[in-house]
Scaffold this motif. Structure first.
Motif, PDB file in Angstrom:
ATOM      1  N   PRO A  84       0.843  -1.207   0.000  1.00  0.00           N
ATOM      2  CA  PRO A  84       0.000   0.000   0.000  1.00  0.00           C
ATOM      3  C   PRO A  84       0.875   1.254   0.000  1.00  0.00           C
ATOM      4  O   PRO A  84       2.053   1.189   0.354  1.00  0.00           O
ATOM      5  CB  PRO A  84      -0.778  -0.109   1.311  1.00  0.00           C
ATOM      6  N   LEU A  85       0.311   2.378  -0.381  1.00  0.00           N
ATOM      7  CA  LEU A  85       1.079   3.632  -0.377  1.00  0.00           C
ATOM      8  C   LEU A  85       1.489   3.976   1.057  1.00  0.00           C
ATOM      9  O   LEU A  85       0.678   4.462   1.844  1.00  0.00           O
ATOM     10  CB  LEU A  85       0.235   4.768  -0.969  1.00  0.00           C
ATOM     11  N   LEU A  86       2.745   3.691   1.368  1.00  0.00           N
ATOM     12  CA  LEU A  86       3.279   3.951   2.703  1.00  0.00           C
ATOM     13  C   LEU A  86       4.483   4.887   2.670  1.00  0.00           C
ATOM     14  O   LEU A  86       5.158   5.063   3.670  1.00  0.00           O
ATOM     15  CB  LEU A  86       3.689   2.633   3.376  1.00  0.00           C
ATOM     16  N   SER A  87       4.749   5.440   1.484  1.00  0.00           N
ATOM     17  CA  SER A  87       5.879   6.353   1.347  1.00  0.00           C
ATOM     18  C   SER A  87       5.753   7.116   0.037  1.00  0.00           C
ATOM     19  O   SER A  87       5.023   6.726  -0.865  1.00  0.00           O
ATOM     20  CB  SER A  87       7.192   5.570   1.360  1.00  0.00           C
ATOM     21  N   LYS A  88       6.507   8.185  -0.063  1.00  0.00           N
ATOM     22  CA  LYS A  88       6.501   9.022  -1.267  1.00  0.00           C
ATOM     23  C   LYS A  88       7.592   8.503  -2.207  1.00  0.00           C
ATOM     24  O   LYS A  88       8.699   9.011  -2.230  1.00  0.00           O
ATOM     25  CB  LYS A  88       6.748  10.482  -0.899  1.00  0.00           C
ATOM     26  N   TYR A  89       7.271   7.496  -2.980  1.00  0.00           N
ATOM     27  CA  TYR A  89       8.268   6.917  -3.879  1.00  0.00           C
ATOM     28  C   TYR A  89       8.160   7.434  -5.303  1.00  0.00           C
ATOM     29  O   TYR A  89       8.915   7.020  -6.180  1.00  0.00           O
ATOM     30  CB  TYR A  89       8.216   5.388  -3.849  1.00  0.00           C
ATOM     31  N   LEU A  90       7.245   8.340  -5.536  1.00  0.00           N
ATOM     32  CA  LEU A  90       7.089   8.947  -6.857  1.00  0.00           C
ATOM     33  C   LEU A  90       7.191  10.465  -6.736  1.00  0.00           C
ATOM     34  O   LEU A  90       6.730  11.041  -5.752  1.00  0.00           O
ATOM     35  CB  LEU A  90       5.722   8.606  -7.460  1.00  0.00           C
ATOM     36  N   ASP A  91       7.793  11.069  -7.736  1.00  0.00           N
ATOM     37  CA  ASP A  91       7.747  12.519  -7.863  1.00  0.00           C
ATOM     38  C   ASP A  91       6.736  12.805  -8.964  1.00  0.00           C
ATOM     39  O   ASP A  91       6.892  12.329 -10.092  1.00  0.00           O
ATOM     40  CB  ASP A  91       9.114  13.094  -8.245  1.00  0.00           C
ATOM     41  N   ILE A  92       5.702  13.562  -8.631  1.00  0.00           N
ATOM     42  CA  ILE A  92       4.668  13.907  -9.602  1.00  0.00           C
ATOM     43  C   ILE A  92       4.664  15.428  -9.728  1.00  0.00           C
ATOM     44  O   ILE A  92       4.501  16.135  -8.737  1.00  0.00           O
ATOM     45  CB  ILE A  92       3.277  13.399  -9.155  1.00  0.00           C
ATOM     46  N   LYS A  93       4.866  15.895 -10.963  1.00  0.00           N
ATOM     47  CA  LYS A  93       4.915  17.338 -11.209  1.00  0.00           C
ATOM     48  C   LYS A  93       3.948  17.700 -12.322  1.00  0.00           C
ATOM     49  O   LYS A  93       3.750  16.934 -13.265  1.00  0.00           O
ATOM     50  CB  LYS A  93       6.330  17.753 -11.608  1.00  0.00           C
ATOM     51  N   ASP A  94       3.369  18.919 -12.194  1.00  0.00           N
ATOM     52  CA  ASP A  94       2.505  19.393 -13.271  1.00  0.00           C
ATOM     53  C   ASP A  94       3.366  20.022 -14.369  1.00  0.00           C
ATOM     54  O   ASP A  94       4.599  20.075 -14.259  1.00  0.00           O
ATOM     55  CB  ASP A  94       1.424  20.340 -12.741  1.00  0.00           C
ATOM     56  N   GLU A  95       2.722  20.495 -15.415  1.00  0.00           N
ATOM     57  CA  GLU A  95       3.450  21.011 -16.581  1.00  0.00           C
ATOM     58  C   GLU A  95       4.279  22.252 -16.273  1.00  0.00           C
ATOM     59  O   GLU A  95       5.184  22.607 -17.031  1.00  0.00           O
ATOM     60  CB  GLU A  95       2.470  21.309 -17.716  1.00  0.00           C
ATOM     61  N   ASN A  96       4.015  22.914 -15.140  1.00  0.00           N
ATOM     62  CA  ASN A  96       4.804  24.078 -14.723  1.00  0.00           C
ATOM     63  C   ASN A  96       5.971  23.693 -13.824  1.00  0.00           C
ATOM     64  O   ASN A  96       6.702  24.553 -13.355  1.00  0.00           O
ATOM     65  CB  ASN A  96       3.911  25.090 -13.997  1.00  0.00           C
ATOM     66  N   GLY A  97       6.104  22.390 -13.546  1.00  0.00           N
ATOM     67  CA  GLY A  97       7.182  21.928 -12.685  1.00  0.00           C
ATOM     68  C   GLY A  97       6.843  21.949 -11.212  1.00  0.00           C
ATOM     69  O   GLY A  97       7.695  21.674 -10.367  1.00  0.00           O
TER      70      GLY A  97
END
Length: 169
Positions: A84-97
């Motif tokens: 389950p999601l138990l940590s921030k393992y992804l970096d998600i950015k919008d088109e402005n960074g």
């Protein structure tokens, strides 16, 4: 009096050169994690996601691990969609960074990882898991988002791609 001041300064300087016990525990934990993680070239992972997702629909990321080696290999499932999601393992950015805030749980881990924290793949085997990113990330406005995996050092997986999707009304 001056000799006491010099002695006090010398003792203070010498005491700050060593590693404090709390720091040593952190160093030992990091070393244990590095020692137990598989080399990043052993297993390769790929991410995939739908190109366009409507607001209100699940934002499902598919994560596939492949063992292209001739023998069995394993990886730590921590910081992957295989738990389950138990940590921030992804970096998600919008088109402005601008980075999307992580709102999910942050697990504390025991070191070294217990045996059931690993997944083993036979030669040429693959395994997939899916995560709904809305359960851990504040994706809430229409935009184009790019996702990058950031936890190779924990899981031992090399993720060769980033993925993008457009979130629309």
């Amino acid at each position: 009096m001056k000799n006491y001041q010099i002695l006090a300064i010398a003792l203070l300087a010498l005491s700050s050169c060593g590693v404090r016990s709390g720091e040593k525990a952190s160093i030992d934990s990091a070393k244990a994690l590095t020692d137990t993680a598989i080399t990043p070239t052993a297993l390769v992972a790929e991410m995939s996601i739908r190109d366009t997702i409507k607001i209100g629909d699940s934002v499902l990321l598919k994560f596939t691990v492949k063992n292209n080696k001739a023998d069995t290999a394993r990886f730590l499932k921590w910081h992957t969609p295989f738990e389950p999601l138990l940590s921030k393992y992804l970096d998600i950015k919008d088109e402005n960074g601008t980075e999307v805030n992580y709102k999910g749980a942050m697990a504390k881990r025991m070191m070294p990882p217990p045996g059931d924290s690993y997944i083993t793949l036979k030669a040429n085997e693959s395994l997939s898991a899916t995560a709904d990113l809305l359960k851990g990330y504040a994706i809430d406005k229409p935009a184009k988002y790019t996702i990058t995996y950031n936890s190779t050092g924990v899981s031992g997986l090399t993720v060769k791609n980033t993925v993008s999707f457009v979130y629309i009304r």
